[in-house]
Motif scaffolding. Structure first.
Motif, PDB file in Angstrom:
ATOM      1  N   MET A  29       0.860  -1.197   0.000  1.00  0.00           N
ATOM      2  CA  MET A  29       0.000   0.000   0.000  1.00  0.00           C
ATOM      3  C   MET A  29       0.887   1.235   0.000  1.00  0.00           C
ATOM      4  N   GLY A  30       0.644   2.197  -0.923  1.00  0.00           N
ATOM      5  CA  GLY A  30       1.483   3.368  -1.047  1.00  0.00           C
ATOM      6  C   GLY A  30       1.110   4.458  -0.065  1.00  0.00           C
ATOM      7  N   LEU A  31       1.996   5.453   0.013  1.00  0.00           N
ATOM      8  CA  LEU A  31       1.781   6.606   0.890  1.00  0.00           C
ATOM      9  C   LEU A  31       1.533   7.839   0.032  1.00  0.00           C
ATOM     10  N   ALA A  32       0.437   8.539   0.329  1.00  0.00           N
ATOM     11  CA  ALA A  32       0.104   9.783  -0.354  1.00  0.00           C
ATOM     12  C   ALA A  32       0.223  10.935   0.626  1.00  0.00           C
ATOM     13  N   LEU A  33       0.948  11.985   0.230  1.00  0.00           N
ATOM     14  CA  LEU A  33       1.077  13.186   1.057  1.00  0.00           C
ATOM     15  C   LEU A  33       0.312  14.313   0.379  1.00  0.00           C
ATOM     16  N   ILE A  34      -0.662  14.892   1.107  1.00  0.00           N
ATOM     17  CA  ILE A  34      -1.462  15.992   0.570  1.00  0.00           C
ATOM     18  C   ILE A  34      -0.937  17.281   1.177  1.00  0.00           C
ATOM     19  N   VAL A  35      -0.481  18.204   0.334  1.00  0.00           N
ATOM     20  CA  VAL A  35       0.077  19.480   0.786  1.00  0.00           C
ATOM     21  C   VAL A  35      -0.896  20.578   0.366  1.00  0.00           C
ATOM     22  N   ASP A  36      -1.650  21.100   1.346  1.00  0.00           N
ATOM     23  CA  ASP A  36      -2.679  22.100   1.055  1.00  0.00           C
ATOM     24  C   ASP A  36      -2.920  22.907   2.310  1.00  0.00           C
ATOM     25  N   ASP A  37      -2.946  24.248   2.198  1.00  0.00           N
ATOM     26  CA  ASP A  37      -3.157  25.091   3.376  1.00  0.00           C
ATOM     27  C   ASP A  37      -4.614  25.097   3.816  1.00  0.00           C
ATOM     28  N   ASP A  38      -5.521  24.612   2.970  1.00  0.00           N
ATOM     29  CA  ASP A  38      -6.927  24.492   3.335  1.00  0.00           C
ATOM     30  C   ASP A  38      -7.121  23.139   4.005  1.00  0.00           C
ATOM     31  N   ALA A  39      -7.317  23.158   5.346  1.00  0.00           N
ATOM     32  CA  ALA A  39      -7.392  21.911   6.113  1.00  0.00           C
ATOM     33  C   ALA A  39      -8.545  21.033   5.652  1.00  0.00           C
ATOM     34  N   ASP A  40      -9.682  21.629   5.358  1.00  0.00           N
ATOM     35  CA  ASP A  40     -10.833  20.833   4.914  1.00  0.00           C
ATOM     36  C   ASP A  40     -10.546  20.156   3.571  1.00  0.00           C
ATOM     37  N   ALA A  41      -9.943  20.915   2.655  1.00  0.00           N
ATOM     38  CA  ALA A  41      -9.618  20.341   1.349  1.00  0.00           C
ATOM     39  C   ALA A  41      -8.587  19.227   1.488  1.00  0.00           C
ATOM     40  N   ALA A  42      -7.597  19.427   2.367  1.00  0.00           N
ATOM     41  CA  ALA A  42      -6.573  18.407   2.583  1.00  0.00           C
ATOM     42  C   ALA A  42      -7.183  17.135   3.167  1.00  0.00           C
ATOM     43  N   ASP A  43      -8.073  17.289   4.139  1.00  0.00           N
ATOM     44  CA  ASP A  43      -8.714  16.117   4.755  1.00  0.00           C
ATOM     45  C   ASP A  43      -9.596  15.384   3.738  1.00  0.00           C
ATOM     46  N   MET A  44     -10.268  16.147   2.881  1.00  0.00           N
ATOM     47  CA  MET A  44     -11.118  15.517   1.873  1.00  0.00           C
ATOM     48  C   MET A  44     -10.274  14.692   0.899  1.00  0.00           C
ATOM     49  N   LEU A  45      -9.143  15.255   0.434  1.00  0.00           N
ATOM     50  CA  LEU A  45      -8.274  14.522  -0.466  1.00  0.00           C
ATOM     51  C   LEU A  45      -7.664  13.302   0.220  1.00  0.00           C
ATOM     52  N   ALA A  46      -7.336  13.446   1.521  1.00  0.00           N
ATOM     53  CA  ALA A  46      -6.787  12.312   2.270  1.00  0.00           C
ATOM     54  C   ALA A  46      -7.809  11.173   2.336  1.00  0.00           C
ATOM     55  N   ALA A  47      -9.071  11.533   2.545  1.00  0.00           N
ATOM     56  CA  ALA A  47     -10.117  10.511   2.605  1.00  0.00           C
ATOM     57  C   ALA A  47     -10.288   9.827   1.255  1.00  0.00           C
ATOM     58  N   LEU A  48     -10.226  10.606   0.157  1.00  0.00           N
ATOM     59  CA  LEU A  48     -10.342  10.024  -1.178  1.00  0.00           C
ATOM     60  C   LEU A  48      -9.171   9.089  -1.479  1.00  0.00           C
ATOM     61  N   CYS A  49      -7.962   9.495  -1.066  1.00  0.00           N
ATOM     62  CA  CYS A  49      -6.788   8.639  -1.284  1.00  0.00           C
ATOM     63  C   CYS A  49      -6.894   7.352  -0.468  1.00  0.00           C
ATOM     64  N   SER A  50      -7.391   7.475   0.748  1.00  0.00           N
ATOM     65  CA  SER A  50      -7.577   6.281   1.589  1.00  0.00           C
ATOM     66  C   SER A  50      -8.567   5.323   0.948  1.00  0.00           C
ATOM     67  N   ALA A  51      -9.613   5.897   0.329  1.00  0.00           N
ATOM     68  CA  ALA A  51     -10.608   5.051  -0.324  1.00  0.00           C
ATOM     69  C   ALA A  51     -10.017   4.308  -1.521  1.00  0.00           C
ATOM     70  N   GLU A  52      -8.905   4.826  -2.079  1.00  0.00           N
ATOM     71  CA  GLU A  52      -8.239   4.166  -3.205  1.00  0.00           C
ATOM     72  C   GLU A  52      -7.103   3.260  -2.755  1.00  0.00           C
ATOM     73  N   GLY A  53      -6.993   3.033  -1.436  1.00  0.00           N
ATOM     74  CA  GLY A  53      -6.011   2.084  -0.934  1.00  0.00           C
ATOM     75  C   GLY A  53      -4.684   2.673  -0.524  1.00  0.00           C
ATOM     76  N   TYR A  54      -4.584   3.988  -0.393  1.00  0.00           N
ATOM     77  CA  TYR A  54      -3.341   4.629   0.021  1.00  0.00           C
ATOM     78  C   TYR A  54      -3.381   4.959   1.511  1.00  0.00           C
ATOM     79  N   HIS A  55      -2.218   4.890   2.183  1.00  0.00           N
ATOM     80  CA  HIS A  55      -2.060   5.567   3.463  1.00  0.00           C
ATOM     81  C   HIS A  55      -1.933   7.059   3.148  1.00  0.00           C
ATOM     82  N   ALA A  56      -2.612   7.898   3.891  1.00  0.00           N
ATOM     83  CA  ALA A  56      -2.635   9.327   3.565  1.00  0.00           C
ATOM     84  C   ALA A  56      -2.141  10.161   4.735  1.00  0.00           C
ATOM     85  N   ALA A  57      -1.314  11.171   4.439  1.00  0.00           N
ATOM     86  CA  ALA A  57      -0.843  12.144   5.426  1.00  0.00           C
ATOM     87  C   ALA A  57      -1.056  13.529   4.847  1.00  0.00           C
TER      88      ALA A  57
END
Length: 484
Positions: A1-29
């Motif tokens: 399982m890969g690691l995805a790092l989301i770099v975004d100053d908008d916390a809500d947008a970052a959390d949303m992308l992290a959730a989408l990446c998790s749904a695709e099988g990635y560990h998300a930070a």
């Protein structure tokens, strides 16, 4: 399982992308500044970074050029302020792709499915380069000439990106093979590759073919139809002869390229598509813009990464390799191997090839059929005319024409003005019409091959039907002259 790092100053947008990446099988930070992203990347290098363009302590594009990203990390630019210029700049800096906010799950899924570590792609490209040295092949293309190696280098640079490619070159040079090679070396290789010739489809049907239509949207639309943009989703769409596309359809194509959305004919529902475009034309695209057959804004949208294919006459050193490739393929299909004799190859290398590689393939197929043994001789191959026929001569003005036992008798269609023939030669007075010279050459060649029309047609470089039409015309001319 890969690691995805989301770099975004908008916390809500970052959390949303992290959730989408998790749904695709990635560990998300997540990280909200560039400095925080640097620290997390040192602790655990991610497989993919979803990078916002504008951050409190810097710009995402400048961050991409840092040493910390020159590893096995893939970068996807995520921004709500995307322009063509910033997107192209990001792709040139090494971004795998870019996403425009708000990001949908379908868009993100498509991008993540194509993520491939740069080291893997670099190793693959290096393997393809070694194949050129060993076999002369680069993907679907064949050749070792310097001009083709430049094309290969361009393909290697652009294939791993999502940049739109515009291939130009004469008919028969292999533009679709370039598109297929770009696709096969890209991250989209597991998805469809579809090709459409914009000049071969009726203008009335083209919109339906490209965008699809709903049932009942027009007379004859008895069922729903998916167009090329839907069927090529996630893959590559090759638009051949794009300058032949009707102007009103070019407007709709431009919108798809800019927004990634389209509507079927007869529908009011917008549909998203994720397609990489490779376009091609055998015209000068700037001349097509000036002539009003190609929209200027569409040209600049397509011409992000131009690749120009050289004509075959500029890469004669590849003819030996191409001939061997085509004869090998024909031999495998027909169950019998044949080869070119040295004189035949020499003639091929002298020929100008107005039809380019496609004409070479067709000539070899005909020569393969006509050759009785395992060796193809020069008699079945075309020439350039008088400048490629060493036995031919042109008489100076006032010179007497040569005569011989094979010279045609006067008074019939074989008496072509000021052209006379002797064994294996044809002498022409300056001032003789081209039609008369052509007639004498055809009749003399036919006699040389003992009236064997197939061999004469092959030697003249014309089709058998053309030869029959010429002979019929000469017979009619003779009949008309005898009745006067």
């Amino acid at each position: 399982m890969g690691l995805a790092l989301i770099v975004d100053d908008d916390a809500d947008a970052a959390d949303m992308l992290a959730a989408l990446c998790s749904a695709e099988g990635y560990h998300a930070a997540t990280a909200h500044t560039l400095e925080e992203a640097r620290r997390k990347m040192v602790l655990q290098p991610p497989d993919v970074v979803l990078l916002d363009l504008h951050l409190p302590d810097g710009n995402g594009l400048s961050f991409m050029s840092e040493q910390s990203l020159r590893s096995n990390t893939q970068v996807v630019l995520v921004t709500g302020h995307a322009t063509l210029e910033t997107s192209i700049q990001a792709l040139r800096l090494g971004a795998a792709d870019y996403l425009v906010k708000p990001v949908s799950l379908a868009q993100l899924r498509g991008v993540l499915s194509r993520v491939m570590p740069p080291s893997v792609m670099a190793a693959e490209i290096e393997s393809w380069r070694k194949t050129v040295d060993a076999t002369g092949r680069f993907g679907h293309l064949v050749g070792r000439s310097d001009c083709m190696r430049r094309v290969y280098e361009q393909i290697a640079r652009v294939a791993g990106t999502s940049v739109t490619v515009f291939v130009t070159g004469d008919s028969g040079t292999g533009k679709e093979l370039v598109a297929r090679t770009v696709h096969d070396l890209s991250r989209r290789r597991s998805q469809p590759f579809l090709a459409i010739n914009c000049g071969a489809i009726s203008p009335q049907l083209m919109e339906s073919e490209i965008f699809g239509h709903e049932k009942g949207s027009f007379t004859g639309a008895e069922r729903q139809h998916q167009g090329f943009f839907e069927r090529a989703h996630g893959g590559t769409l090759f638009l051949d002869e794009v300058t032949e596309m009707p102007m009103e359809l070019q407007v709709k194509l431009l919108r798809v390229l800019e927004t990634g959305t389209f509507m079927r004919v007869g529908s009011t529902v917008e549909r998203a598509t994720d397609v990489r475009i490779v376009a091609a034309t055998n015209r000068d695209p700037l001349a097509a813009v000036a002539g009003g057959t190609l929209r200027e804004d569409l040209f600049y949208r397509l011409n992000v990464f131009p690749i120009e294919l050289p004509p075959l006459r500029e890469r004669a050193e590849d003819i030996d390799l191409l001939s061997a490739h085509f004869l090998s393929a024909i031999g495998q299909k027909e169950g019998r191997a044949k080869r070119l004799e040295a004189a035949a190859l020499e003639r091929l290398e002298r020929y100008r090839w107005p039809g380019n590689v496609r004409e070479l393939r067709n000539v070899l197929q005909r020569a393969y059929v006509m050759a009785e043994g395992d060796t193809i001789t020069a008699q079945w191959l075309p020439t350039n005319g008088a400048d490629d026929a060493p036995a031919a001569a042109v008489a100076p003005p006032g010179a007497a024409a040569a005569s011989g036992p094979d010279a045609p008798s006067a008074g019939g269609p074989q008496d072509a003005g000021n052209a006379t023939a002797s064994s294996g030669q044809l002498r022409v007075d300056v001032g003789t019409s081209i039609a008369d010279v052509e007639q004498q050459l055809i009749l003399r060649t036919l006699r040389h091959f003992d009236n064997h029309k197939e061999r004469a047609a092959a030697a003249l470089g014309v089709s058998l039907k053309t030869l029959y039409n010429k002979l019929k015309a000469y017979e009619n001319m003779a009949a008309d002259s005898s009745t006067r």
